[in-house]
Design an enzyme around this catalytic site. Structure first.
Site, PDB file in Angstrom:
ATOM      1  CB  SER A   1      -8.501   2.850   5.880  1.00 21.73           C
ATOM      2  OG  SER A   1      -8.414   2.524   7.235  1.00 21.73           O
TER       3      SER A   1
ATOM      4  CE  LYS B   1      -3.854  -1.798   2.800  1.00 25.23           C
ATOM      5  NZ  LYS B   1      -4.399  -1.784   4.167  1.00 25.23           N
TER       6      LYS B   1
ATOM      7  NE  ARG C   1     -12.815  -4.918   7.023  1.00 26.55           N
ATOM      8  CZ  ARG C   1     -12.058  -4.215   6.222  1.00 26.55           C
ATOM      9  NH1 ARG C   1     -12.238  -2.923   6.137  1.00 26.55           N
ATOM     10  NH2 ARG C   1     -11.126  -4.762   5.497  1.00 26.55           N
TER      11      ARG C   1
HETATM   12  O1  PNS Z   1      -3.893  -2.380   7.947  1.00 28.00           O
HETATM   13  P1  PNS Z   1      -3.144  -3.321   7.055  1.00 28.00           P
HETATM   14  O2  PNS Z   1      -2.510  -2.583   5.892  1.00 28.00           O
HETATM   15  O3  PNS Z   1      -3.977  -4.482   6.597  1.00 28.00           O
HETATM   16  O4  PNS Z   1      -1.944  -3.916   7.947  1.00 28.00           O
HETATM   17  C1  PNS Z   1      -1.037  -4.834   7.404  1.00 28.00           C
HETATM   18  C2  PNS Z   1       0.228  -4.912   8.265  1.00 28.00           C
HETATM   19  C3  PNS Z   1       0.881  -3.539   8.367  1.00 28.00           C
HETATM   20  C4  PNS Z   1      -0.146  -5.406   9.659  1.00 28.00           C
HETATM   21  C5  PNS Z   1       1.204  -5.929   7.592  1.00 28.00           C
HETATM   22  O5  PNS Z   1       1.484  -5.527   6.282  1.00 28.00           O
HETATM   23  C6  PNS Z   1       2.491  -6.120   8.388  1.00 28.00           C
HETATM   24  O6  PNS Z   1       2.507  -6.841   9.361  1.00 28.00           O
HETATM   25  N1  PNS Z   1       3.573  -5.444   7.946  1.00 28.00           N
HETATM   26  C7  PNS Z   1       4.887  -5.534   8.573  1.00 28.00           C
HETATM   27  C8  PNS Z   1       5.782  -6.550   7.851  1.00 28.00           C
HETATM   28  C9  PNS Z   1       5.379  -7.954   8.235  1.00 28.00           C
HETATM   29  O7  PNS Z   1       5.717  -8.414   9.315  1.00 28.00           O
HETATM   30  N2  PNS Z   1       4.553  -8.609   7.383  1.00 28.00           N
HETATM   31  C10 PNS Z   1       3.903  -9.887   7.712  1.00 28.00           C
HETATM   32  C11 PNS Z   1       4.738 -11.067   7.447  1.00 28.00           C
HETATM   33  S1  PNS Z   1       5.041 -11.310   5.787  1.00 28.00           S
END
Ligand code: PNS
Length: 162
Positions: A129, A42, A91
């Site tokens: 969001s 994103k 959700r």
């Molecule tokens: O609100 P979102 O965008 O769905 O959140 C996603 C998020 C930020 C929790 C996820 O992308 C994340 O954990 N990012 C950090 C890197 C990581 O540990 N990724 C998961 C293992 S691949």
């Protein structure tokens, strides 16, 4: 021992659905650390600082929470903060595949941290969001789906960018 959960996300921006998950999570955990993280899929609309500020203002009255940020692996942050769980909201069915994949990857990376899914309240089941930003971009009234500070920031920011 204190039961700590990390509630990670982009929070771009925070919605009432996120707040609903924090409230539900606080019934299960002693403390929730809301962590603004990077989702590499994103491109965010608000900066990390703006997102953290909106979280802090909106959650001002809440006890047993903390707002933080981290750039890196979620499970590494969880281990650092001695969290026993990762909290995520679910959700509609459409969330499931992505959430399932992420939970499985996180489990592979660190077996000590459990992912806990909570269902949002029914009134937030169709909000996100992204859809809120989309409506706000074209002047839609979304004030009852986000905290007041977020509504204000969306109006200001879209005015500047249009
Ligand atoms: O609100 P979102 O965008 O769905 O959140 C996603 C998020 C930020 C929790 C996820 O992308 C994340 O954990 N990012 C950090 C890197 C990581 O540990 N990724 C998961 C293992 S691949």
């Amino acid at each position: 021992m204190e039961k700590v959960a990390i509630y990670p996300g982009s929070f771009d921006p925070l919605t009432n659905g996120h707040i609903d998950i924090v409230e539900r999570g606080l019934r299960l955990f002693d403390r929730i650390i809301i962590c603004v993280m990077c989702n590499s899929a994103k491109k965010t609309f608000f900066t990390v600082e703006e997102r953290m500020e909106m979280l802090k203002v909106s959650l001002e009255g809440f006890q047993n929470i903390e707002v933080d940020r981290y750039e890196g692996l979620l499970v590494d942050y969880g281990a650092k903060r001695k969290a026993r769980a990762i909290l995520r909201g679910l959700r509609a069915v459409s969330d499931f595949e992505y959430e399932f994949q992420m939970a499985m990857m996180n489990r592979r990376l660190n077996r000590e941290i459990q992912t806990v899914f909570l269902m949002t309240g029914f009134r937030w089941i169709f909000t996100s969001s992204s859809i809120i930003k989309e409506a706000a971009r074209f002047g839609g009234d979304i004030h009852d789906m986000v905290p007041p500070v977020v509504n204000q920031k969306l109006i200001e920011k879209f005015k500047k960018t249009s």
